[in-house]
Motif scaffolding. Structure first.
Motif, mmCIF file in Angstrom:
data_model
loop_
_atom_site.group_PDB
_atom_site.id
_atom_site.type_symbol
_atom_site.label_atom_id
_atom_site.label_comp_id
_atom_site.label_asym_id
_atom_site.label_seq_id
_atom_site.Cartn_x
_atom_site.Cartn_y
_atom_site.Cartn_z
ATOM 1 N N TYR A 1 11.132 108.830 48.666
ATOM 2 C CA TYR A 1 9.906 109.628 48.600
ATOM 3 C C TYR A 1 9.815 110.377 47.265
ATOM 4 O O TYR A 1 8.756 110.399 46.633
ATOM 5 C CB TYR A 1 9.843 110.618 49.770
ATOM 6 C CG TYR A 1 8.602 111.459 49.727
ATOM 7 C CD1 TYR A 1 7.419 110.982 50.274
ATOM 8 C CD2 TYR A 1 8.599 112.705 49.106
ATOM 9 C CE1 TYR A 1 6.254 111.738 50.214
ATOM 10 C CE2 TYR A 1 7.447 113.464 49.043
ATOM 11 C CZ TYR A 1 6.278 112.978 49.594
ATOM 12 O OH TYR A 1 5.134 113.725 49.516
ATOM 13 N N TYR B 1 3.868 108.845 41.197
ATOM 14 C CA TYR B 1 2.469 109.207 41.418
ATOM 15 C C TYR B 1 2.021 110.287 40.430
ATOM 16 O O TYR B 1 0.950 110.171 39.813
ATOM 17 C CB TYR B 1 2.269 109.688 42.863
ATOM 18 C CG TYR B 1 0.856 110.082 43.156
ATOM 19 C CD1 TYR B 1 -0.103 109.122 43.427
ATOM 20 C CD2 TYR B 1 0.467 111.416 43.131
ATOM 21 C CE1 TYR B 1 -1.424 109.479 43.673
ATOM 22 C CE2 TYR B 1 -0.841 111.782 43.377
ATOM 23 C CZ TYR B 1 -1.786 110.806 43.651
ATOM 24 O OH TYR B 1 -3.087 111.164 43.877
ATOM 25 N N GLU C 1 9.182 100.044 55.563
ATOM 26 C CA GLU C 1 8.632 100.952 56.571
ATOM 27 C C GLU C 1 9.343 100.801 57.918
ATOM 28 O O GLU C 1 9.593 101.787 58.612
ATOM 29 C CB GLU C 1 7.136 100.700 56.734
ATOM 30 C CG GLU C 1 6.444 101.638 57.690
ATOM 31 C CD GLU C 1 4.959 101.334 57.794
ATOM 32 O OE1 GLU C 1 4.300 102.063 58.559
ATOM 33 O OE2 GLU C 1 4.459 100.390 57.160
ATOM 34 N N GLN D 1 5.021 107.346 57.796
ATOM 35 C CA GLN D 1 3.644 107.433 57.328
ATOM 36 C C GLN D 1 3.581 107.876 55.865
ATOM 37 O O GLN D 1 2.820 107.309 55.084
ATOM 38 C CB GLN D 1 2.848 108.401 58.198
ATOM 39 C CG GLN D 1 1.384 108.435 57.834
ATOM 40 C CD GLN D 1 0.570 109.279 58.792
ATOM 41 O OE1 GLN D 1 1.080 109.796 59.771
ATOM 42 N NE2 GLN D 1 -0.696 109.424 58.498
ATOM 43 N N THR D 2 4.381 108.862 55.500
ATOM 44 C CA THR D 2 4.250 109.448 54.159
ATOM 45 C C THR D 2 4.643 108.491 53.037
ATOM 46 O O THR D 2 3.943 108.418 52.021
ATOM 47 C CB THR D 2 5.072 110.742 54.041
ATOM 48 O OG1 THR D 2 6.431 110.466 54.372
ATOM 49 C CG2 THR D 2 4.527 111.830 54.938
ATOM 50 N N GLU E 1 2.004 105.620 52.612
ATOM 51 C CA GLU E 1 0.762 106.175 52.066
ATOM 52 C C GLU E 1 0.904 106.489 50.579
ATOM 53 O O GLU E 1 0.005 106.186 49.785
ATOM 54 C CB GLU E 1 0.363 107.440 52.828
ATOM 55 C CG GLU E 1 -0.265 107.170 54.168
ATOM 56 C CD GLU E 1 -0.619 108.445 54.929
ATOM 57 O OE1 GLU E 1 -0.360 109.564 54.423
ATOM 58 O OE2 GLU E 1 -1.158 108.317 56.034
ATOM 59 N N GLN F 1 0.848 103.292 48.612
ATOM 60 C CA GLN F 1 -0.513 102.762 48.474
ATOM 61 C C GLN F 1 -1.322 103.569 47.449
ATOM 62 O O GLN F 1 -2.125 103.006 46.698
ATOM 63 C CB GLN F 1 -1.229 102.732 49.829
ATOM 64 C CG GLN F 1 -0.634 101.748 50.815
ATOM 65 C CD GLN F 1 -0.540 100.335 50.278
ATOM 66 O OE1 GLN F 1 -1.436 99.857 49.587
ATOM 67 N NE2 GLN F 1 0.559 99.663 50.571
ATOM 68 N N GLN F 2 -1.120 104.878 47.396
ATOM 69 C CA GLN F 2 -1.796 105.705 46.395
ATOM 70 C C GLN F 2 -1.363 105.300 44.985
ATOM 71 O O GLN F 2 -2.182 105.259 44.060
ATOM 72 C CB GLN F 2 -1.502 107.186 46.632
ATOM 73 C CG GLN F 2 -2.164 107.748 47.864
ATOM 74 C CD GLN F 2 -1.723 109.182 48.154
ATOM 75 O OE1 GLN F 2 -0.766 109.692 47.591
ATOM 76 N NE2 GLN F 2 -2.435 109.823 49.069
#
Length: 134
Positions: free
Chosen positions: A13, A20, A85, A94-95, A98, A101-102
């Protein structure tokens, strides 16, 4: 199927969050580059290109880390977020996808920004060649 531990998921993460944030900065600099090119502000263009190059080198290093972390859990597939996942702890199911994908959306945005700059330069070059050839 081995599951990913919380500390490993947090590491993944953190890498994705860093990617990101850096991609967000890169797309902002790309927009500045486009403005500099269209307004013919060569001094700021040079500064922004240097900034873009530095950020791109850093991004490449972070991307290498992301790939290494994905490979550990996805049978050597650096982009298989769905396989990853399945192995994530529930708190990350989920985090992490997501955020991934961002990042993919930002990469597409970055590519589009590059294409816009390249297209402007190509058109301008063609115009100038036509003027000087006449």
């Amino acid at each position: 199927m081995a599951t990913i531990q919380n500390n490993e998921a947090q590491y993944i993460y953190d890498i994705l969050a860093e990617e990101y944030a850096l991609l967000t900065q890169i797309t902002e600099v790309q927009k500045k580059v486009r403005v500099c090119v269209t307004t013919k502000n060569w001094q700021d263009l040079q500064k922004n290109l240097h900034d873009l190059e530095e950020k791109s080198v850093i991004f490449q290093k972070i991307e290498e880390e992301r790939c290494k972390s994905f490979i550990c859990f996805t049978k050597n597939n650096v982009d298989d977020i769905y396989q990853l996942e399945k192995k994530l702890p529930k708190s990350y199911k989920q985090t992490i996808p997501e955020l991934y994908q961002q990042i993919k959306r930002l990469l597409i945005s970055s590519k589009i920004e590059n294409q816009a700059i390249n297209e402007y330069v190509k058109i301008t070059k063609g115009f100038l060649e036509g003027v000087f050839d006449s």
